[in-house]
Scaffold this motif. Structure first.
Motif, PDB file in Angstrom:
ATOM      1  N   THR A 838     -44.323  70.754 -10.918  1.00  0.00           N
ATOM      2  CA  THR A 838     -45.306  69.757 -11.708  1.00  0.00           C
ATOM      3  C   THR A 838     -44.515  69.542 -13.064  1.00  0.00           C
ATOM      4  O   THR A 838     -43.948  68.489 -13.456  1.00  0.00           O
ATOM      5  CB  THR A 838     -46.712  69.802 -11.902  1.00  0.00           C
ATOM      6  OG1 THR A 838     -47.242  69.889 -10.658  1.00  0.00           O
ATOM      7  CG2 THR A 838     -47.241  68.538 -12.664  1.00  0.00           C
ATOM      8  N   ALA A 839     -44.220  70.829 -13.894  1.00  0.00           N
ATOM      9  CA  ALA A 839     -43.774  70.819 -15.208  1.00  0.00           C
ATOM     10  C   ALA A 839     -42.434  70.176 -15.082  1.00  0.00           C
ATOM     11  O   ALA A 839     -41.672  69.630 -15.988  1.00  0.00           O
ATOM     12  CB  ALA A 839     -43.662  72.393 -15.690  1.00  0.00           C
ATOM     13  N   ARG A 844     -38.247  66.123 -16.153  1.00  0.00           N
ATOM     14  CA  ARG A 844     -36.929  65.185 -15.705  1.00  0.00           C
ATOM     15  C   ARG A 844     -37.422  63.780 -15.730  1.00  0.00           C
ATOM     16  O   ARG A 844     -36.536  63.060 -16.237  1.00  0.00           O
ATOM     17  CB  ARG A 844     -36.829  65.651 -14.412  1.00  0.00           C
ATOM     18  CG  ARG A 844     -35.724  64.911 -13.641  1.00  0.00           C
ATOM     19  CD  ARG A 844     -35.428  65.369 -12.186  1.00  0.00           C
ATOM     20  NE  ARG A 844     -36.398  65.086 -11.441  1.00  0.00           N
ATOM     21  CZ  ARG A 844     -36.197  65.332 -10.093  1.00  0.00           C
ATOM     22  NH1 ARG A 844     -35.167  65.881  -9.744  1.00  0.00           N
ATOM     23  NH2 ARG A 844     -37.399  65.070  -9.273  1.00  0.00           N
ATOM     24  N   THR A 845     -38.719  63.325 -15.666  1.00  0.00           N
ATOM     25  CA  THR A 845     -38.965  62.069 -15.585  1.00  0.00           C
ATOM     26  C   THR A 845     -39.087  61.629 -16.903  1.00  0.00           C
ATOM     27  O   THR A 845     -38.528  60.441 -17.261  1.00  0.00           O
ATOM     28  CB  THR A 845     -40.405  61.881 -15.113  1.00  0.00           C
ATOM     29  OG1 THR A 845     -40.265  62.160 -13.412  1.00  0.00           O
ATOM     30  CG2 THR A 845     -40.910  60.173 -15.174  1.00  0.00           C
ATOM     31  N   ARG A 859     -28.772  69.905 -22.551  1.00  0.00           N
ATOM     32  CA  ARG A 859     -29.868  69.110 -21.816  1.00  0.00           C
ATOM     33  C   ARG A 859     -29.158  68.607 -20.357  1.00  0.00           C
ATOM     34  O   ARG A 859     -29.983  68.549 -19.373  1.00  0.00           O
ATOM     35  CB  ARG A 859     -29.977  67.786 -22.592  1.00  0.00           C
ATOM     36  CG  ARG A 859     -30.820  67.750 -23.746  1.00  0.00           C
ATOM     37  CD  ARG A 859     -31.224  66.677 -24.424  1.00  0.00           C
ATOM     38  NE  ARG A 859     -30.288  65.981 -25.180  1.00  0.00           N
ATOM     39  CZ  ARG A 859     -29.601  64.879 -24.605  1.00  0.00           C
ATOM     40  NH1 ARG A 859     -29.974  64.269 -23.661  1.00  0.00           N
ATOM     41  NH2 ARG A 859     -28.553  64.392 -25.278  1.00  0.00           N
ATOM     42  N   ARG A 860     -27.857  68.751 -20.325  1.00  0.00           N
ATOM     43  CA  ARG A 860     -27.267  68.457 -19.029  1.00  0.00           C
ATOM     44  C   ARG A 860     -27.355  69.642 -18.179  1.00  0.00           C
ATOM     45  O   ARG A 860     -27.962  69.425 -16.737  1.00  0.00           O
ATOM     46  CB  ARG A 860     -25.663  68.084 -19.149  1.00  0.00           C
ATOM     47  CG  ARG A 860     -25.052  67.969 -17.779  1.00  0.00           C
ATOM     48  CD  ARG A 860     -23.561  67.858 -18.012  1.00  0.00           C
ATOM     49  NE  ARG A 860     -22.974  68.452 -18.796  1.00  0.00           N
ATOM     50  CZ  ARG A 860     -22.504  69.652 -18.473  1.00  0.00           C
ATOM     51  NH1 ARG A 860     -23.004  70.093 -17.530  1.00  0.00           N
ATOM     52  NH2 ARG A 860     -21.774  70.482 -19.365  1.00  0.00           N
ATOM     53  N   GLU A 865     -30.175  72.699 -13.621  1.00  0.00           N
ATOM     54  CA  GLU A 865     -31.352  73.695 -13.116  1.00  0.00           C
ATOM     55  C   GLU A 865     -32.655  73.220 -12.699  1.00  0.00           C
ATOM     56  O   GLU A 865     -33.092  73.768 -11.730  1.00  0.00           O
ATOM     57  CB  GLU A 865     -31.468  74.657 -14.293  1.00  0.00           C
ATOM     58  CG  GLU A 865     -30.417  75.362 -14.820  1.00  0.00           C
ATOM     59  CD  GLU A 865     -29.877  76.310 -13.744  1.00  0.00           C
ATOM     60  OE1 GLU A 865     -30.621  76.732 -12.535  1.00  0.00           O
ATOM     61  OE2 GLU A 865     -28.622  76.634 -13.680  1.00  0.00           O
ATOM     62  N   ILE A 866     -33.199  71.907 -13.092  1.00  0.00           N
ATOM     63  CA  ILE A 866     -34.440  71.405 -12.723  1.00  0.00           C
ATOM     64  C   ILE A 866     -34.377  70.969 -11.282  1.00  0.00           C
ATOM     65  O   ILE A 866     -34.890  71.228 -10.306  1.00  0.00           O
ATOM     66  CB  ILE A 866     -35.055  70.458 -13.513  1.00  0.00           C
ATOM     67  CG1 ILE A 866     -35.619  70.990 -14.694  1.00  0.00           C
ATOM     68  CG2 ILE A 866     -35.798  69.505 -12.959  1.00  0.00           C
ATOM     69  CD1 ILE A 866     -35.938  70.068 -15.941  1.00  0.00           C
ATOM     70  N   ASN A 867     -33.215  70.273 -11.214  1.00  0.00           N
ATOM     71  CA  ASN A 867     -32.844  69.680  -9.669  1.00  0.00           C
ATOM     72  C   ASN A 867     -32.519  70.764  -8.774  1.00  0.00           C
ATOM     73  O   ASN A 867     -33.041  70.630  -7.774  1.00  0.00           O
ATOM     74  CB  ASN A 867     -31.391  68.993  -9.716  1.00  0.00           C
ATOM     75  CG  ASN A 867     -31.729  67.632 -10.665  1.00  0.00           C
ATOM     76  OD1 ASN A 867     -32.913  67.065 -10.891  1.00  0.00           O
ATOM     77  ND2 ASN A 867     -30.786  66.836 -10.898  1.00  0.00           N
TER      78      ASN A 867
END
Length: 873
Positions: A838-839, A844-845, A859-860, A865-867
């Protein structure tokens, strides 16, 4: 009974004091007749041969006298004196010449010590204050002398100027005398000197003062009274000091002022006594002060005493007859800034004189225009420790006309080998002389070695417990060394205000250097490598008795704790010089009750401090013992087993919440990656592992101080201290605690804590609506944003460091840079967690699609890493 015998006549002849026998006979006859009938003696004549014939009526006394001089023997001389008859027995007499026929002024002058005068010709370089220095203290003394405040000073007849050896007391006394003489004030002085046999005792004190008083007020009742007192009692200088003061000083002045109708307007007569501590008979020091005090009552007399604060002198001024009639000026307690300024001015002026004199006489290279430079002056001021003797010694050494001044100064600064005599030979002689006065020099040096460790300030009662000395013994040991070591009281909140403890302070920086240099101090040298081992042993034995919750490292009783911490480096350095650690030390380490000592403080703010100042150096000591003797590894194994059991329980407290979990995880990886750097404040002796607990002290939630990392004292660059290295070792060791501490759950909780911080930090960095931030173009293969605060240190296996701006809080931009790196580092190590998913989606949104903001590369990378994480879980 007739007192003038033939033996006395012979004695007079043998000493070259030939007198007419007729005079001696007349003197004795008159003396005896005065006690009897006082019959007249008409006359006496001497014939050409020198024989005495009596004419006229002879009294009974005369017949007794002549009966003692039978004519069967005679004594003759080459000057025509003939005594015939009588029986003579020769006895050799080696005592002083008879005082019976000396004039009182002759008796007085023979008892004087001329070298004790303030203007004595025996000294060609009288110390006095350098122009424009000591202004305030000289003014205070002069105001007291001229009775500026008559009401407040009415009963104060004594002023005691005291201070350490070489602080300028004699110079102040000399300048005070010269200032008084310029104003026409009348005075007498006596300068004691231990090295001068004519003035290192009190025997000639009163005579010297009385002679100056005699000369200061000529052709008055003063002279009459002094001579009359000596005539009345030719042996007055063999009487007590109080009797001498009364008869020859106070009574003549009292008589003089009683005849003076302007007495109320006159400045009192001043007596200056310098260097009373140089009087070798300590009982005489007390006798001088008490004798003066008893004889001065109701007299128009002032006494200025300058001395070191020696034991007998302090006791005398505290006695009943003196405590209410004296005021004290302590050079040890005066404003340090004023003294430093005076010494600085003195050095500037003296070096300017030395430079001018050298440049005018040399045919070679002249000194630099700005020689010696402000930095050197400041260095010498610091080393002077507010004592003028150091600065004066340096100036005298440098001004030698047989050497270049810059070369001599380099010797003083240890930048050039000595050329003949050591520059501080005069100081060394002074220090040695004072140390010889110690009651027990072995114990004194042992205590001094404790002071030289520069550990936390130890009170005298704690030193006594630490070294197993008797109560009050430390004060007694140093009672005769006040010129070098000050015994003083400290009134602080941690102490009983009604009974504050005593402390010791070394007054001379150069005295420290002297004690540590065996070539200078010789038999008084202190070998610190061996003394440290002794004091570490004492500290362990002392702390072993402090296994209670009442023990506090901030208290007076807790100060021995810092002995181990202060000398971690020195303990390691002296291992190479010690073949075997002493058995007493090894036993103290082996049997130290570590569990009992630490247990009362777990979960308190005291505990992290014990970890830093006791556990860390204790581990260092265990390691040093094993390195020195591998066979002693059983000592280390025993204590590490106890410590391991305690720490494993305490590590589990970091599992309680996300914030504490982040401290544990980031601590483990600290400095190993560019995304998890060591956080260093601007002025530090410590660093941090996370930005969540940026406190200079300890945080209650961080019981093992994993966020606050103190430096390793054995390393010149950053290196984990031994305690934190041991905690990492535990986290890597197999076992349930370590497995959970570095498991997927702990990484997930740490990542969540970082996302929460990002959510509050990012909005603060975004530009207002309608404004654009310049975005630097970056390539897809760029490793990281260029940020000058992030530094890689290749030492110690390579460490990443981040130097932030303020000590207690990061700037928003700094925090954002670090949080981006933490999440980039953590996400690949996390497992599936709904909260973390969720975080990631929320971040990302909200932020990843925005094209503005700092650190575009990070940031990139975080977006990537989130994806990857969301795809993986």
């Amino acid at each position: 009974m007739i007192s003038c015998t033939a033996q006395q006549l012979l004695s007079l002849r043998t000493k070259g004091r030939r007198r007419r026998v007729r005079s001696c006979v007349r003197m004795e006859c008159e003396s005896v007749e005065s006690m009897h009938t006082k019959r007249r003696i008409k006359s006496s004549t001497r014939d050409g041969g020198g024989t005495i014939h009596e004419i006229g009526t002879v009294t009974t006394c005369r017949e007794q006298l002549l009966a003692m001089l039978p004519r069967s023997t005679m004594i003759s001389s080459d000057q025509g004196i003939l005594v015939s008859g009588g029986q003579f027995i020769q006895n050799n007499y080696h005592g002083p010449a008879s005082l019976g026929n000396k004039a009182p002024i002759e008796i007085l002058t023979e008892a004087v010590a001329p070298s004790a005068f303030h203007d004595s010709g025996a000294s060609f370089d009288k110390p006095k204050c350098h122009p424009r220095t000591r202004v305030k203290i000289l003014e205070d003394i002069l105001y007291w002398i001229i009775r500026e405040n008559k009401v407040a000073q009415a009963s104060i007849q004594f002023m005691w100027l005291n201070g350490a050896a070489g602080c300028g007391k004699s110079a102040i006394a000399q300048s005070t005398i010269e200032s008084c003489m310029e104003r026409g004030l009348r005075l007498a002085s006596f300068f004691f000197s231990r090295s001068d046999s004519t003035r290192n005792h009190a025997g000639s004190l009163v005579a010297t003062l009385a002679y100056q008083l005699y000369c200061a007020i000529p052709e008055t009742e003063v002279q009459t009274e002094i001579l009359s007192a000596i005539k009345k009692d030719p042996l007055i200088f063999k009487k007590t000091l109080q009797q001498q003061f009364t008869a020859l000083i106070t009574q003549p002045l009292r008589t003089h002022f009683s005849w003076d109708q302007y007495t109320q307007c006159r400045v009192p007569f001043l007596i200056v006594i310098d260097g009373l501590d140089e009087c070798t008979d300590r009982t005489a020091q007390k006798a001088v002060l008490l004798g003066l005090a008893e004889s001065m009552r109701d007299s128009n007399l002032l006494v200025f005493v300058a001395s070191r604060p020696e034991h007998e002198i302090k006791l005398s001024f505290g006695s009943k007859c003196l405590k209410d009639v004296y005021t004290s000026l302590s050079l040890d307690l005066e404003d340090g800034d004023d003294t430093d300024s005076d010494i600085r001015l003195y050095l500037f002026d003296r070096f300017a004189e030395i430079k001018d004199e050298f440049d005018s006489r040399t045919a070679g290279r002249k000194l630099d225009e700005d020689w010696p430079g402000n930095a050197i002056i400041e260095r010498l001021v610091r080393k002077s420790s507010r004592q003028f003797i150091y600065a004066a010694t340096v100036a005298r050494y440098v001004e030698s006309t047989r050497h270049r001044p810059d070369h001599r100064l380099d010797v003083v600064l240890n930048r050039r080998p000595e050329e003949g005599q050591h520059p501080f030979a005069e100081l060394d002689s002074l220090y040695s002389m004072i140390l010889r006065c110690a009651l027990d020099i072995e114990k004194v040096l042992h205590v001094l070695s404790l002071l030289l460790m520069d550990s936390f300030q130890l009170s005298c009662p704690i030193i006594e417990k630490l070294l197993s000395y008797g109560e009050g013994e430390v004060e007694t040991l140093f009672c005769d060394l006040g010129a070098l070591v000050q015994v003083y009281k400290v009134r602080e909140q941690i102490h009983d205000p009604a009974n504050p403890p005593l402390y010791l302070r070394i007054l001379h920086t150069s005295f420290r250097e002297y004690l540590l240099d065996d070539a200078r101090s010789k038999q008084f040298h202190i070998d610190m490598d061996h003394e440290i081992i002794k004091h570490v042993t004492h500290a362990l034995q002392y702390l072993a008795s402090c296994c209670t919750s009442s023990f506090h490292p901030y208290s007076d009783a807790g100060t021995p704790l810092y002995i181990l911490d202060r000398y971690q480096y020195q303990m390691g350095r002296c291992i190479a010089q010690i073949t075997t650690f002493p058995l007493e030390l090894r036993q103290s380490v082996h049997f130290f009750p570590l569990k009992e000592f630490l247990e009362p403080h777990i979960s308190t703010r005291t505990y992290p401090r014990l970890l830093e100042y006791f556990v860390s150096p204790f581990l260092q000591l265990l390691e040093a013992i094993v390195l020195n003797d591998p066979a002693s590894s059983y000592i280390q194994d025993h204590q590490l087993k106890i410590l391991r059991a305690a720490l494993e329980l305490q590590i589990q407290q970091y599992f309680n919440n996300d914030r504490q979990a982040s401290v544990l995880v980031l601590f483990y990886h600290l400095g190993s990656h560019r995304f998890v750097p060591i956080l260093e404040p601007p002025h530090y002796s410590y660093s941090h592992s996370t930005p969540f607990y940026l406190v200079r002290d300890y945080d209650e939630g961080d019981i093992l101080s994993l966020s606050r990392i103190w430096d390793d004292l054995t390393s010149v660059t950053f290196k984990d201290n031994i305690f934190h290295r041991y905690v990492r070792q535990l986290l890597r060791a197999p076992g349930r605690t370590a497995k959970y501490a570095l498991g997927l759950v702990m990484y997930e909780r740490t990542a969540l804590a970082c996302f929460k911080e990002l959510a509050t930090t990012v909005p603060l960095l975004l530009p207002p609506s309608g404004r654009d931030n310049a975005i630097s173009l970056v390539t897809n293969d760029a490793e990281d944003d260029i940020y000058p605060k992030l530094i890689f240190n290749s030492a110690n296996g390579g460490r990443w460091r981040f130097k932030y701006s303020r000590g207690s809080k990061l700037e928003n931009e700094e925090l954002y840079f670090l949080l981006l790196g933490y999440v980039i580092f953590l996400l690949p190590r996390c497992g599936r967690s709904d909260a973390l998913v969720t975080a990631c989606e929320e971040h990302r949104t909200s932020y990843m699609n925005q094209s503005v903001g700092p650190f575009p590369i990070r940031r990139r990378l975080l977006h990537q890493e989130i994806n990857e994480y969301l795809a993986r879980v």
